[in-house]
Scaffold this motif. Sequence first.
Motif, PDB file in Angstrom:
ATOM      1  N   GLU A   1     -48.304 -68.259 -18.029  1.00 47.12           N
ATOM      2  CA  GLU A   1     -48.698 -69.074 -19.184  1.00 47.12           C
ATOM      3  C   GLU A   1     -50.177 -69.425 -19.122  1.00 47.12           C
TER       4      GLU A   1
ATOM      5  N   TYR B   1     -43.832 -68.576 -13.870  1.00 40.52           N
ATOM      6  CA  TYR B   1     -44.044 -68.773 -15.309  1.00 40.52           C
ATOM      7  C   TYR B   1     -45.355 -69.508 -15.579  1.00 40.52           C
ATOM      8  N   ARG B   2     -45.635 -70.543 -14.783  1.00 43.35           N
ATOM      9  CA  ARG B   2     -46.847 -71.340 -15.044  1.00 43.35           C
ATOM     10  C   ARG B   2     -48.111 -70.500 -14.884  1.00 43.35           C
TER      11      ARG B   2
ATOM     12  N   ASN C   1     -44.378 -62.793 -28.835  1.00 44.43           N
ATOM     13  CA  ASN C   1     -44.548 -64.186 -28.401  1.00 44.43           C
ATOM     14  C   ASN C   1     -43.648 -64.556 -27.222  1.00 44.43           C
TER      15      ASN C   1
ATOM     16  N   VAL D   1     -52.195 -66.449 -20.274  1.00 47.01           N
ATOM     17  CA  VAL D   1     -52.142 -66.284 -21.732  1.00 47.01           C
ATOM     18  C   VAL D   1     -53.075 -67.284 -22.411  1.00 47.01           C
ATOM     19  N   LEU D   2     -53.027 -68.536 -21.969  1.00 44.84           N
ATOM     20  CA  LEU D   2     -53.879 -69.566 -22.567  1.00 44.84           C
ATOM     21  C   LEU D   2     -55.359 -69.274 -22.333  1.00 44.84           C
TER      22      LEU D   2
ATOM     23  N   LEU E   1     -42.747 -63.627 -22.783  1.00 47.99           N
ATOM     24  CA  LEU E   1     -42.947 -62.882 -21.547  1.00 47.99           C
ATOM     25  C   LEU E   1     -41.760 -61.958 -21.333  1.00 47.99           C
TER      26      LEU E   1
ATOM     27  N   ARG F   1     -47.461 -61.073 -19.268  1.00 50.17           N
ATOM     28  CA  ARG F   1     -46.080 -60.755 -19.650  1.00 50.17           C
ATOM     29  C   ARG F   1     -45.402 -59.927 -18.561  1.00 50.17           C
TER      30      ARG F   1
ATOM     31  N   LEU G   1     -50.601 -71.662 -27.108  1.00 49.18           N
ATOM     32  CA  LEU G   1     -49.859 -70.604 -26.418  1.00 49.18           C
ATOM     33  C   LEU G   1     -49.535 -69.468 -27.390  1.00 49.18           C
TER      34      LEU G   1
END
Length: 250
Positions: free
Chosen positions: A185, A181-182, A41, A188-189, A43, A171, A22
């Motif tokens: 994330e 959020y998931r 680093n 981003v990953l 959001l 973000r 992450l």
Amino acid sequence: MSSCGHVDTLVSAPSGPFFGPLAHGFACGAHIPIHSAQPWNALVDPATGAQETRDSLQESWGITTAGEWREHVDLLLAGEDMGQDTDLLLRLRRDVIGRAGRCDLPLWREAIQQWGQWRGATPELIKEFTVSAGMIIRYEARFRADGLLPPDGIVNSVRGYDFGRAVNMARWGFGSRFCEYRDAEATVLRAGELVRAHYSSWADYGGGYALGRVLRFDNEEYGHTYESVLGPNQMLLTDQASPWRHIRFS
């Protein structure tokens, strides 16, 4: 402060990730938050920044709904917002280097002509590609002079510009409450995975990201747009606190 007088600030969120996949993904999108003095680093917090982030997305991207946000994320993760033409040009150059061991502008132009004849491309497209090749070579020379590329470095892909912006779209999507959020994330990953697949190092990625940005917005003016990517990139490569200095690229 960068060598071109452009001020940028490296900010880290103490609660954010500093190592692992992450953190790597966030580091791929670090140019923009560094330029705006935001944590690289984390959001955007929807509790404090939702309306401001929505206004910014509408003004800069024309995004007003969660569905439009998702479409833009998918486009960026596919590396298609910057367009395929530049990466095709860079691939033609790599082919020449593979055969001849080098590729100056005349050799690259010859490869473009041969490709155009093979594909039945219009004279206008061949001319556009030829002009772009010259622009790329001039930008790379400037990158090398400014330390953005190593002395013998070239750019092999500009898709990194899309991948890096996908991180920031995550973000902003969470910050505007356009996604959970998931979802942010996962974006981003995924962007981090794509950067690893297309580049060999942080420096290699930085060159690709920077070239994508200046080709889109700078038009060889070497003004604010150029400085706004050069400053963060220099900081990411050299600052002892930079995520690029303590997160393994692969």
